[in-house]
Design an enzyme around this catalytic site. Structure first.
Site, PDB file in Angstrom:
ATOM      1  N   ALA A 102       0.866  -1.178   0.000  1.00  0.00           N
ATOM      2  CA  ALA A 102       0.000   0.000   0.000  1.00  0.00           C
ATOM      3  C   ALA A 102       0.899   1.222   0.000  1.00  0.00           C
ATOM      4  O   ALA A 102       2.000   1.196   0.554  1.00  0.00           O
ATOM      5  CB  ALA A 102      -0.922   0.002   1.213  1.00  0.00           C
ATOM      6  N   SER A 103       0.425   2.274  -0.627  1.00  0.00           N
ATOM      7  CA  SER A 103       1.262   3.462  -0.793  1.00  0.00           C
ATOM      8  C   SER A 103       1.478   4.253   0.488  1.00  0.00           C
ATOM      9  O   SER A 103       2.513   4.876   0.665  1.00  0.00           O
ATOM     10  CB  SER A 103       0.657   4.388  -1.849  1.00  0.00           C
ATOM     11  OG  SER A 103       0.638   3.737  -3.082  1.00  0.00           O
ATOM     12  N   THR A 104       0.472   4.248   1.356  1.00  0.00           N
ATOM     13  CA  THR A 104       0.597   5.033   2.572  1.00  0.00           C
ATOM     14  C   THR A 104       0.636   4.115   3.785  1.00  0.00           C
ATOM     15  O   THR A 104       0.532   2.905   3.660  1.00  0.00           O
ATOM     16  CB  THR A 104      -0.569   6.035   2.704  1.00  0.00           C
ATOM     17  OG1 THR A 104      -1.794   5.300   2.702  1.00  0.00           O
ATOM     18  CG2 THR A 104      -0.580   7.032   1.550  1.00  0.00           C
ATOM     19  N   GLN A 112      -4.307   3.240   4.963  1.00  0.00           N
ATOM     20  CA  GLN A 112      -4.647   2.124   4.088  1.00  0.00           C
ATOM     21  C   GLN A 112      -4.299   0.831   4.822  1.00  0.00           C
ATOM     22  O   GLN A 112      -3.377   0.801   5.626  1.00  0.00           O
ATOM     23  CB  GLN A 112      -3.825   2.149   2.795  1.00  0.00           C
ATOM     24  CG  GLN A 112      -4.190   3.241   1.836  1.00  0.00           C
ATOM     25  CD  GLN A 112      -3.361   3.133   0.553  1.00  0.00           C
ATOM     26  OE1 GLN A 112      -2.175   2.880   0.603  1.00  0.00           O
ATOM     27  NE2 GLN A 112      -4.009   3.339  -0.575  1.00  0.00           N
TER      28      GLN A 112
END
Length: 122
Positions: free
Chosen positions: A9-11, A16
């Site tokens: 996940a990006s964050t 997230q």
């Protein structure tokens, strides 16, 4: 021959979570020790868990990810991954895309076309 799941996940976890990707471990019967998860940009090549997973893969192994964007956000990196899969006789499953690239044996016409489109067959 082993199956590995990569989730990203990006964050961070507070914004997230990885639950929507981790269910794939059950679907593909992937052992907990074969799950590699992390938070960070898909455009960053220096991802510890991603690189750790790639370093332990053996011929005939399988990489499972929800979709290609979990593996990378860079076309160059995606092409390098496909070359890695081909050169190392692996299988790549992108579950939400219903896509499998199986380089462990005879290729189907679909796989041959995919490889040719990406310009990876000499």
């Amino acid at each position: 021959m082993a199956d590995y799941l990569y989730t990203r996940a990006s964050t961070n976890e507070s914004k997230q979570d990885l639950k929507t990707q981790l269910h794939l471990a059950v679907k593909y019967n992937i052992k907990p020790e074969c799950i590699f998860s992390e938070f960070g940009s898909g455009g960053n090549r220096n991802r510890k868990e991603y690189n750790r997973m790639l370093s332990i893969l053996q011929p005939q192994d399988t990489i499972v990810a929800r979709d290609i964007t979990r593996l990378s956000r860079s076309l160059k990196d995606i092409l390098e991954l496909i070359t890695f899969v081909k050169d190392n006789v692996l299988r790549l499953i992108l579950d939400s895309m219903n896509f499998t690239l199986d380089c462990r044996g005879e290729w189907s016409i679909f796989e041959e076309i995919c490889i040719l489109v990406f310009g990876l067959v000499g």
